[in-house]
Design an enzyme around this catalytic site. Structure first.
Site, PDB file in Angstrom:
ATOM      1  N   HIS A 137       0.810  -1.086   0.110  1.00  0.00           N
ATOM      2  CA  HIS A 137       0.122  -0.066  -0.026  1.00  0.00           C
ATOM      3  C   HIS A 137       0.851   1.233  -0.016  1.00  0.00           C
ATOM      4  CE1 HIS A 137      -2.989   3.113   1.842  1.00  0.00           C
ATOM      5  NE2 HIS A 137      -3.846   2.216   1.488  1.00  0.00           N
ATOM      6  N   ASP A 193       3.126  -4.480   8.273  1.00  0.00           N
ATOM      7  CA  ASP A 193       1.935  -4.001   8.012  1.00  0.00           C
ATOM      8  C   ASP A 193       0.702  -4.803   8.275  1.00  0.00           C
ATOM      9  OD1 ASP A 193      -0.582  -2.749   7.109  1.00  0.00           O
ATOM     10  OD2 ASP A 193       0.453  -1.915   5.318  1.00  0.00           O
ATOM     11  N   GLN A 213      -4.773  -5.348   6.972  1.00  0.00           N
ATOM     12  CA  GLN A 213      -5.592  -6.314   6.415  1.00  0.00           C
ATOM     13  C   GLN A 213      -5.555  -7.668   6.997  1.00  0.00           C
ATOM     14  OE1 GLN A 213      -7.975  -5.366   4.371  1.00  0.00           O
ATOM     15  NE2 GLN A 213      -6.864  -3.374   3.553  1.00  0.00           N
ATOM     16  N   LYS A 250     -10.520  -0.863  10.312  1.00  0.00           N
ATOM     17  CA  LYS A 250     -10.678  -2.014   9.583  1.00  0.00           C
ATOM     18  C   LYS A 250     -10.983  -3.131  10.482  1.00  0.00           C
ATOM     19  CE  LYS A 250      -7.506  -0.410   6.098  1.00  0.00           C
ATOM     20  NZ  LYS A 250      -8.093   0.019   5.050  1.00  0.00           N
ATOM     21  N   CYS A 258      -4.801   2.324  -3.777  1.00  0.00           N
ATOM     22  CA  CYS A 258      -3.787   2.939  -2.899  1.00  0.00           C
ATOM     23  C   CYS A 258      -2.231   1.932  -3.142  1.00  0.00           C
ATOM     24  CB  CYS A 258      -3.841   3.175  -1.714  1.00  0.00           C
ATOM     25  SG  CYS A 258      -4.770   4.348  -1.350  1.00  0.00           S
TER      26      CYS A 258
HETATM   27  N1  PLP Z   1      -1.574  -0.707   4.705  1.00  0.00           N
HETATM   28  C1  PLP Z   1      -2.896  -1.779   4.150  1.00  0.00           C
HETATM   29  C2  PLP Z   1      -2.437  -2.703   3.647  1.00  0.00           C
HETATM   30  C3  PLP Z   1      -4.035  -1.046   3.689  1.00  0.00           C
HETATM   31  O1  PLP Z   1      -4.909  -1.682   3.309  1.00  0.00           O
HETATM   32  C4  PLP Z   1      -4.346   0.179   4.511  1.00  0.00           C
HETATM   33  C5  PLP Z   1      -5.586   0.972   4.068  1.00  0.00           C
HETATM   34  O2  PLP Z   1      -6.285   0.431   3.185  1.00  0.00           O
HETATM   35  C6  PLP Z   1      -3.291   1.028   4.994  1.00  0.00           C
HETATM   36  C7  PLP Z   1      -1.899   0.538   5.064  1.00  0.00           C
HETATM   37  C8  PLP Z   1      -3.650   2.451   5.350  1.00  0.00           C
HETATM   38  O3  PLP Z   1      -4.412   2.194   6.569  1.00  0.00           O
HETATM   39  P1  PLP Z   1      -5.087   3.712   7.274  1.00  0.00           P
HETATM   40  O4  PLP Z   1      -5.690   4.384   6.097  1.00  0.00           O
HETATM   41  O5  PLP Z   1      -5.894   3.266   8.143  1.00  0.00           O
HETATM   42  O6  PLP Z   1      -3.640   4.234   7.864  1.00  0.00           O
END
Ligand code: PLP
Length: 410
Positions: A127, A204, A207, A230, A368
């Site tokens: 992401h 990270d 998900q 999430k 993203c």
């Molecule tokens: N990393 C992953 C794999 C994501 O799916 C997302 C959000 O879709 C993020 C990071 C960013 O999360 P946040 O916008 O809640 O900070």
């Protein structure tokens, strides 16, 4: 209806008031769970309860309400610690979300941990929030960003990963599950190899937490981040887990109230963990709400959730593969309950607009994760991501909707 995994889907759906509504005159089908999940009544009630009974600033007040708010927030930290099986409560830092957690680590490492010529490894599956902070850090320090390539099926090329690791590698920062493709990365192996090369690992988990149990001690991961919104909790809250000895040494992220031991114009000393990384008044209501969200998930059972979602994934994969012009984007062996796809040469955006008219919420675009789209030379995908409150009947609705899309646009 009790499903084969032993939980009652209709009872679960009743806990999510938002699901019981019409969109464009049709029953809402919410398949955008990877972007954000819906909230059960207990999480909604938690916010109302906080503001109507104990709203007060935390950690500073001797008065009754401040103590209640502090106790509730700290009890939530304990719940997160137990959920992740972290060794200590001090290892749990409240952040604004996954993005904020990654930036916290990047910012801290930029203050003396990383120097010119050091290497940071990310992957082709990230992401943007696990790409850009490291690019910024590399620009600032002269460090070098290396990228583990991906294979056509959406898995990481692990041979290439092994080849990238060397004595200059300081950090490997990888997602646990890809938000664009659903690939579940082999994180045990990734961590083990990084540690052999003396590199730290940040996962990270944005998900992963919604779908599976994560045990940070068993993983032996150095840092783990995720978002409240999430995992059926509030927005504007997230968690950073870090091993105590690392967080102790890591310089603070932001300066301000809450994160200090003492301040004078000559010198400031910092508070211990976890407060060193929690400058300013936190999002107290959401700090409490994330604990309720975890309670809710645990009341259903994280394993039950994962098993049921795999049933949905298999069902949807089978139904969607009946379309002659279906192109699945990302076909890794291990996948979370998320399907990215294209239907012939129909633009994902056009499909998304028609599905919306039918009450079906999917995500369209690059999610993203533009480098992944570049890899496949596509502008984006249609992404249907399932949570444990979704049903096979809703997947049937999606199939019907896509037939209509095909009819209108082919
Ligand atoms: N990393 C992953 C794999 C994501 O799916 C997302 C959000 O879709 C993020 C990071 C960013 O999360 P946040 O916008 O809640 O900070």
């Amino acid at each position: 209806m009790t499903n084969s995994k032993g939980f009652n889907i209709q009872e679960i759906r009743k806990q999510f008031p938002i699901l019981n509504q019409k969109v464009n005159g049709r029953d809402l089908v919410y398949f955008d769970n990877a972007a954000t999940s819906q909230k059960p009544q207990v999480v909604i009630d938690s916010a109302t309860h906080y503001y109507s009974t104990i709203n007060s600033n935390v950690h500073r007040g001797v008065h009754h309400l401040s103590q209640l708010a502090t106790d509730a927030m700290e009890a939530s930290r304990d719940k997160v610690q137990r959920h992740l099986n972290a060794a200590k409560r001090e290892e749990i830092i409240f952040t604004k979300g996954t993005t904020d957690g990654i930036n916290l680590i990047a910012s801290g490492m930029g203050k003396g941990w990383i120097k010119a010529g050091d290497e940071i490894i990310i992957s082709a599956l990230e992401h943007h929030s696990n790409i850009v902070p490291w690019q910024m850090l590399c620009e600032q320090t002269g460090a070098i960003l290396k990228v583990i390539p991906m294979l056509e099926n959406g898995e990481l090329d692990l041979d290439q990963y092994s080849a990238l690791l060397n004595s200059k590698t300081k950090l490997v920062s990888i997602n646990h599950i890809s938000n664009a493709l659903g690939t579940i990365n082999p994180v045990h192996k990734i961590i083990e190899e990084a540690h052999k090369a003396q590199a730290l690992v940040l996962l990270d988990g944005a998900q992963a937490l919604p779908h599976m149990r994560v045990d940070v001690q068993e993983l032996d991961v150095d840092f783990y981040v995720f978002s409240g919104h999430k995992i059926f909790g509030p927005t504007g809250i997230g968690i950073l887990y870090g091993k105590e000895d690392l967080l102790d040494k890591l310089p603070p992220y932001q300066g301000g109230g809450e994160m200090i031991k003492s301040v004078s114009f000559e010198k400031t000393t910092y508070a211990g963990l976890p407060h060193k990384f929690e400058a300013g008044t936190p999002n107290i209501e959401a700090c409490i709400g994330i604990g309720h969200a975890l309670d809710f998930m645990n009341s259903i059972g994280v394993e039950n959730i994962g098993n049921y979602e795999q049933e949905l994934l298999n069902y949807a994969s089978q139904k969607l593969s009946q379309f002659e012009k279906m192109r699945f984007i990302g076909t890794a062996k291990n996948k979370a309950s998320l399907i990215s796809f294209l239907l012939g040469d129909i633009h994902p955006y056009d499909a998304g607009v028609i599905l919306d008219k039918l009450g079906i919420a999917v995500r369209t675009g690059h999610h993203c994760a533009q480098p992944i789209m570049d890899f496949y030379s596509i502008p984006g995908t249609i992404r249907a991501s399932f949570a444990f409150y979704n049903t096979k009947e809703e997947i049937d609705q999606l199939v019907k909707g896509l037939k209509k899309v095909e009819m209108m646009l082919s």
